[in-house]
Enzyme design. Sequence first.
Site, mmCIF file in Angstrom:
data_model
loop_
_atom_site.group_PDB
_atom_site.id
_atom_site.type_symbol
_atom_site.label_atom_id
_atom_site.label_comp_id
_atom_site.label_asym_id
_atom_site.label_seq_id
_atom_site.Cartn_x
_atom_site.Cartn_y
_atom_site.Cartn_z
ATOM 1 N N ASP A 187 0.851 -1.189 0.000
ATOM 2 C CA ASP A 187 0.000 0.000 0.000
ATOM 3 C C ASP A 187 0.887 1.239 0.000
ATOM 4 O OD1 ASP A 187 -2.950 0.963 0.476
ATOM 5 O OD2 ASP A 187 -1.694 2.190 1.787
ATOM 6 N N ILE A 188 0.668 2.140 -0.964
ATOM 7 C CA ILE A 188 1.448 3.375 -1.033
ATOM 8 C C ILE A 188 1.067 4.266 0.147
ATOM 9 C CG2 ILE A 188 1.934 5.445 -2.396
ATOM 10 C CD1 ILE A 188 1.304 3.816 -4.892
ATOM 11 N N ASN A 195 -2.797 12.810 -3.884
ATOM 12 C CA ASN A 195 -3.926 13.240 -4.721
ATOM 13 C C ASN A 195 -4.405 14.638 -4.343
ATOM 14 O OD1 ASN A 195 -4.251 11.067 -6.504
ATOM 15 N ND2 ASN A 195 -5.373 9.874 -4.989
ATOM 16 N N ASP A 204 -2.182 9.262 -10.359
ATOM 17 C CA ASP A 204 -2.160 8.143 -11.312
ATOM 18 C C ASP A 204 -0.734 7.878 -11.804
ATOM 19 O OD1 ASP A 204 -4.862 7.864 -11.062
ATOM 20 O OD2 ASP A 204 -5.364 8.806 -12.984
ATOM 21 N N GLU A 230 -4.855 2.063 -4.333
ATOM 22 C CA GLU A 230 -3.395 2.131 -4.390
ATOM 23 C C GLU A 230 -2.745 0.874 -3.821
ATOM 24 O OE1 GLU A 230 -4.532 4.138 -0.455
ATOM 25 O OE2 GLU A 230 -5.365 3.830 -2.454
#
Length: 315
Positions: A187-188, A195, A204, A230
Amino acid sequence: MEDHFYYLCYLDHQLKLRPGKTYTIGRLDCEITIPSYLVSRRHARIEWQDGRPCLVDLGSTNGTKVNSEKVSKATLSPGDRIEVGNSILKLLRVTENNGAQTMKLSDTVMLEARVATLLHDIKDPELVNKITDLKSLFNKKNQALTKIAYRDSLTKLYNRRYFDSTLFEEVERAKRYHRPLQLILVDIDHFKRINDAHGHQKGDEVLTAIAQLIEQHSRSNDTVCRYGGEEIAIILPECSMNEARQVAEKIRHTIHTLSPKLTGLEVTASFGISGFDQQTDTPTLMLTAADRALYHAKQTGRNKVSVDAPLDTLA
């Protein structure tokens, strides 16, 4: 109780492949006989490797193809299309529940079988070649559609549908043949902040760059998928927990080191690992354990790898 077996389908015939048994495909005196002048007497062989059927070309004159790609040896997966001469064989996985078989042939399989029957009955070599060329074009188009169906449009990784199917297959194989299997969820970190601060287009770009890094630095036989949002999942067959941890640490370090150059931002990611064992012997349980480990990594500082097992149990 459900069991799963492989079946090889050719025309109206369905041959159950028994693990460990070798099957020869050829024109004469073979377990799978295809009476065609384009098929060598002993054309190819199906053997077993790590509980999976494997196709080996036996030096045939016209070669052997799997999903339109010429091969000398290839491990087979359910749905693979084997081309021997102008004949098509399809590998299916069948669920047998207390002796009752469940087999569903898709419209594509049925169409391919009908075309194969037609080619088998035609005696004019020129007409056979024309139909074979048309069939080859159809197969290429079908492959392209299959890739679209199983690929995430943004990251180009395999999608959730492919992940669910592959994890199920790997868990069944690990269960049946007592082989090691690990799962990593990635997971980022603080992706929402990216964002919010830089816009969804930048988000993106970051997600795509990180996805490519993960795929490039995973093992060649691992399956990397976009799990959702993500989150990215890595299925690692034939892999111990320690090896999975090493893979995760390498990827974590790579993301931390290369992300500023690739994205213009300092990006990190957290990792949760689970392994197939008696407590996590279903896809759902493996996912739950990996998700729990990922949550622990997030809660204890991010940019780290967490394992859903005490450290002294790692092997």
